[in-house]
Design an enzyme around this catalytic site. Sequence first.
Site, PDB file in Angstrom:
ATOM      1  N   ARG A  33       0.819  -1.228   0.000  1.00  0.00           N
ATOM      2  CA  ARG A  33       0.000   0.000   0.000  1.00  0.00           C
ATOM      3  C   ARG A  33       0.846   1.268   0.000  1.00  0.00           C
ATOM      4  O   ARG A  33       0.454   2.296   0.578  1.00  0.00           O
ATOM      5  CB  ARG A  33      -0.940   0.031   1.211  1.00  0.00           C
ATOM      6  CG  ARG A  33      -2.346  -0.436   0.869  1.00  0.00           C
ATOM      7  CD  ARG A  33      -3.287  -0.022   1.986  1.00  0.00           C
ATOM      8  NE  ARG A  33      -3.758  -1.157   2.742  1.00  0.00           N
ATOM      9  CZ  ARG A  33      -4.753  -1.955   2.355  1.00  0.00           C
ATOM     10  NH1 ARG A  33      -5.398  -1.699   1.246  1.00  0.00           N
ATOM     11  NH2 ARG A  33      -5.126  -2.978   3.083  1.00  0.00           N
ATOM     12  N   ARG A  51      -3.257   6.248   1.425  1.00  0.00           N
ATOM     13  CA  ARG A  51      -3.835   7.403   2.121  1.00  0.00           C
ATOM     14  C   ARG A  51      -2.863   8.157   3.011  1.00  0.00           C
ATOM     15  O   ARG A  51      -3.143   9.287   3.397  1.00  0.00           O
ATOM     16  CB  ARG A  51      -5.033   6.936   2.955  1.00  0.00           C
ATOM     17  CG  ARG A  51      -6.294   6.754   2.130  1.00  0.00           C
ATOM     18  CD  ARG A  51      -7.455   6.368   3.009  1.00  0.00           C
ATOM     19  NE  ARG A  51      -7.295   5.003   3.508  1.00  0.00           N
ATOM     20  CZ  ARG A  51      -8.027   4.475   4.495  1.00  0.00           C
ATOM     21  NH1 ARG A  51      -8.929   5.202   5.110  1.00  0.00           N
ATOM     22  NH2 ARG A  51      -7.832   3.223   4.868  1.00  0.00           N
ATOM     23  N   ARG A  62      -7.870  11.715  -4.498  1.00  0.00           N
ATOM     24  CA  ARG A  62      -9.105  10.985  -4.138  1.00  0.00           C
ATOM     25  C   ARG A  62     -10.288  11.911  -3.879  1.00  0.00           C
ATOM     26  O   ARG A  62     -11.434  11.479  -3.975  1.00  0.00           O
ATOM     27  CB  ARG A  62      -8.830  10.083  -2.930  1.00  0.00           C
ATOM     28  CG  ARG A  62      -8.158   8.777  -3.287  1.00  0.00           C
ATOM     29  CD  ARG A  62      -9.151   7.767  -3.869  1.00  0.00           C
ATOM     30  NE  ARG A  62      -9.927   7.157  -2.793  1.00  0.00           N
ATOM     31  CZ  ARG A  62     -11.194   7.419  -2.527  1.00  0.00           C
ATOM     32  NH1 ARG A  62     -11.852   8.280  -3.272  1.00  0.00           N
ATOM     33  NH2 ARG A  62     -11.820   6.832  -1.540  1.00  0.00           N
ATOM     34  N   ASP A  78      -7.108  -2.849  -6.781  1.00  0.00           N
ATOM     35  CA  ASP A  78      -7.686  -3.426  -5.574  1.00  0.00           C
ATOM     36  C   ASP A  78      -7.987  -4.885  -5.829  1.00  0.00           C
ATOM     37  O   ASP A  78      -8.294  -5.268  -6.959  1.00  0.00           O
ATOM     38  CB  ASP A  78      -8.981  -2.688  -5.219  1.00  0.00           C
ATOM     39  CG  ASP A  78      -9.459  -3.053  -3.824  1.00  0.00           C
ATOM     40  OD1 ASP A  78      -8.996  -2.422  -2.870  1.00  0.00           O
ATOM     41  OD2 ASP A  78     -10.264  -4.004  -3.692  1.00  0.00           O
ATOM     42  N   TYR A 137     -14.728 -11.891   1.060  1.00  0.00           N
ATOM     43  CA  TYR A 137     -15.397 -10.606   0.786  1.00  0.00           C
ATOM     44  C   TYR A 137     -16.736 -10.813   0.084  1.00  0.00           C
ATOM     45  O   TYR A 137     -17.717 -10.130   0.359  1.00  0.00           O
ATOM     46  CB  TYR A 137     -14.506  -9.716  -0.079  1.00  0.00           C
ATOM     47  CG  TYR A 137     -13.444  -8.988   0.709  1.00  0.00           C
ATOM     48  CD1 TYR A 137     -13.749  -7.818   1.401  1.00  0.00           C
ATOM     49  CD2 TYR A 137     -12.136  -9.458   0.764  1.00  0.00           C
ATOM     50  CE1 TYR A 137     -12.780  -7.133   2.123  1.00  0.00           C
ATOM     51  CE2 TYR A 137     -11.158  -8.786   1.482  1.00  0.00           C
ATOM     52  CZ  TYR A 137     -11.485  -7.628   2.164  1.00  0.00           C
ATOM     53  OH  TYR A 137     -10.520  -6.964   2.883  1.00  0.00           O
TER      54      TYR A 137
END
Length: 382
Positions: free
Chosen positions: A59, A63, A72, A108, A185
Amino acid sequence: MKTIELRFMFFLLLLPMTTTNNYNNGSIQLQPFPPLKNDNLLRAARGEVVDRVPVWVMRQAGRYLPEFQELRKLHDFFTVCRTPELACEVTMQPLRRFDLDASIIFSDILVIPQALGLTVEMHAGVGPVLPQPIRTPEDLKRLTPDGALSRLSYVGDAITMMRHKLDGRVPLIGFTGAPWTLMGYMIEGGGSKTMSKAKAWLYDYPEDSKLLLNLLTDVIVDYLEMQVEAGAQMLQIFESSAEHLTKDEFLVWSVPFLRRIRDDLVDRLTKKAVSTVPLTIFAKGAGHSLKEQSELGYDVIGLDWTVDPVEARAAVGPNITLQGNLDPQDMYRDPSELHTLTTDMVHKFGKSRYIANLGHGITPQTPIASMEVLVDAVHKAL
Ligand SMILES: *[C@@H]1O[C@H](CO)[C@@H](O)[C@H](O)[C@H]1NC(C)=O
Ligand SMILES: *[C@@H]1O[C@H](CO)[C@@H](O)[C@H](O)[C@H]1NC(C)=O
């Protein structure tokens, strides 16, 4: 006359595809990508001598970077994934700041459930949400494996574009979620602390669970093959939810599918005379099965931070590269502590067959300075 018209129309139909897609119908236009300047990552993966221990961070485009958050604000998460220019910009962001030895295409793991027809939304502060998850085996009929690969073509486009934008600075890693993790998921409808619904499936519907895991395996092999053809120079398979399985369950519900992904992919690439690329398996929480993982044919095993480097090496033997495994929470320590922890970690792993990384993704509040300390400490340790 008619034949000529038909041929001409056929040509027109093909034209937009061949000009916009870099890997068309599966036969890669082997493009002259810029030559690689820093190949330490690939050398480490192959067990060759490195100039310095390569380091990248799961990652790393994320963020914790203010420029990521700015982008974003303008574009939602999956728009960034689906738009090669935006995916490349985000992929490039950490490389502008840090002396990293690899890039990983921004995407993703849930793009596969999307391509199989499930809606996936990214909710701020929550994470991914699948509003219509798979609840019963009957729901498997909603999945649309036919054409799934073509619905993922934007990932190949982003990879090809990124190889050019990187200009050979560092290798580009492609990735996928592993079958059990994706199944989790798809059944839970998002992340889960317990995976209770997905685990119940394994016992209530074992045959349908195998059906779903095999379906996912097939799509994953197609998807990885496409990524290699598009220009990915290494691939990582994320079995992030291995941590919810016991060792026995891991050996039944994860390992056979991980093995098939590797075997089928190598088989396909070999038949097409496309050079295979190093493969990494990162099964978070599966430190109980390092020996079993080392027998799957992967080049690299990713470790989470619960695993001791020396014990891991003893378990996998000399011919596997290890990747990891600093606790992402150590990135919140003060710089001198972080420097010491990183140096100690690199000393334990050694310079041979080692790729430095965190033991899981970097977290959003991580100070940017910690990335600088980490990268610097890795490069100076040996
Ligand atoms: C793909 O297209 C190329 C020409 O663009 C052609 O030579 C090749 O045979 C096609 N491959 C397949 C698998 O259809
Ligand atoms: C490691 O690889 C070397 C060279 O290919 C080989 O001779 C050796 O037997 C391997 N060791 C193990 C434990 O697999």
